[in-house]
Design a protein around this motif. Sequence first.
Motif, PDB file in Angstrom:
ATOM      1  N   UNK A 131      34.455  36.129  48.247  1.00 58.76           N
ATOM      2  CA  UNK A 131      34.152  37.568  48.324  1.00 58.76           C
ATOM      3  C   UNK A 131      35.397  38.431  48.142  1.00 58.76           C
ATOM      4  N   UNK A 132      36.581  37.808  48.248  1.00 56.81           N
ATOM      5  CA  UNK A 132      37.836  38.555  48.141  1.00 56.81           C
ATOM      6  C   UNK A 132      38.445  38.322  46.766  1.00 56.81           C
ATOM      7  N   UNK A 133      38.691  39.397  46.004  1.00 57.60           N
ATOM      8  CA  UNK A 133      39.316  39.219  44.693  1.00 57.60           C
ATOM      9  C   UNK A 133      40.684  38.543  44.840  1.00 57.60           C
ATOM     10  N   UNK A 134      41.047  37.653  43.896  1.00 58.50           N
ATOM     11  CA  UNK A 134      42.322  36.936  44.013  1.00 58.50           C
ATOM     12  C   UNK A 134      43.526  37.855  44.210  1.00 58.50           C
ATOM     13  N   UNK A 135      43.579  38.977  43.487  1.00 61.16           N
ATOM     14  CA  UNK A 135      44.723  39.889  43.630  1.00 61.16           C
ATOM     15  C   UNK A 135      44.846  40.388  45.057  1.00 61.16           C
ATOM     16  N   UNK A 136      43.738  40.753  45.687  1.00 60.62           N
ATOM     17  CA  UNK A 136      43.756  41.217  47.072  1.00 60.62           C
ATOM     18  C   UNK A 136      44.175  40.081  48.003  1.00 60.62           C
ATOM     19  N   UNK A 138      46.229  37.635  47.325  1.00 61.61           N
ATOM     20  CA  UNK A 138      47.684  37.482  47.223  1.00 61.61           C
ATOM     21  C   UNK A 138      48.413  38.605  47.959  1.00 61.61           C
ATOM     22  N   UNK A 139      47.875  39.808  47.908  1.00 61.62           N
ATOM     23  CA  UNK A 139      48.486  40.932  48.637  1.00 61.62           C
ATOM     24  C   UNK A 139      48.431  40.669  50.139  1.00 61.62           C
ATOM     25  N   UNK A 140      47.287  40.189  50.615  1.00 57.45           N
ATOM     26  CA  UNK A 140      47.151  39.885  52.042  1.00 57.45           C
ATOM     27  C   UNK A 140      48.123  38.776  52.461  1.00 57.45           C
ATOM     28  N   UNK A 141      48.273  37.772  51.626  1.00 55.26           N
ATOM     29  CA  UNK A 141      49.232  36.699  51.922  1.00 55.26           C
ATOM     30  C   UNK A 141      50.653  37.255  51.974  1.00 55.26           C
ATOM     31  N   UNK A 187      54.676  36.552  43.673  1.00 51.10           N
ATOM     32  CA  UNK A 187      55.909  37.320  43.454  1.00 51.10           C
ATOM     33  C   UNK A 187      55.590  38.779  43.208  1.00 51.10           C
ATOM     34  N   UNK A 188      54.540  39.042  42.437  1.00 49.15           N
ATOM     35  CA  UNK A 188      54.139  40.419  42.162  1.00 49.15           C
ATOM     36  C   UNK A 188      53.665  41.103  43.438  1.00 49.15           C
TER      37      UNK A 188
END
Length: 195
Positions: A131-136, A138-141, A187-188
């Motif tokens: 349910x969580x987009x991959x970009x989000x 990675x931001x949470x991580x 990294x981004x």
Amino acid sequence: LWQFIYLRTDYPAELQVIDLPIPHPAPPRIERKTCAYTVPAGWHSGPQVALARGIATIAHKGQRDKAGAPYLTHVARVAAHFDPIEHPIEHCAAWLHDVIEDTALSAQDLTDAGIHSAVIEIVTLLTRDPRVPPRLSYIQLAENPFALAVKEANILDNIDPNRTRHLDPVTRTRLAAKYEHALRALASATSGGTQ
């Protein structure tokens, strides 16, 4: 708590003989980033480390990685990136990093077993949620230095040539691209999207 461990010690004989020392050569230690919280006050790392390792051993019983090796050896190598005394939160989370995603256990099961909420928070962040987009994700991580460090250790083990050399070329190439993308995305996210 001990019933949880005791009742689930029916793992196969092959796991009973696996020696899980720190791999030689020892993996590089992951640099710990600055974080707003540290080891919780009154938290005794020894029992938590033993509990995390025990749960991982039982939960991953019989599982194999893509090369056919016992999956638990991957988890042990990821945990070995973190000293259990100096970095117990990361060490425990590393042992448990795939438990929610790849076994029948849930975050509530970890809570019921006595795993500290700080560790469960990290394991939950490391667990893919469709349910969580991959970009989000990675931001949470990237916002949690503990989770970020465990994710980096996980990727390092997943791209280790000593591990990937046992894979067929197609799988090796596919996984290399997957983890290269993951490293770029982390990294981004860490740099605020400026990379």
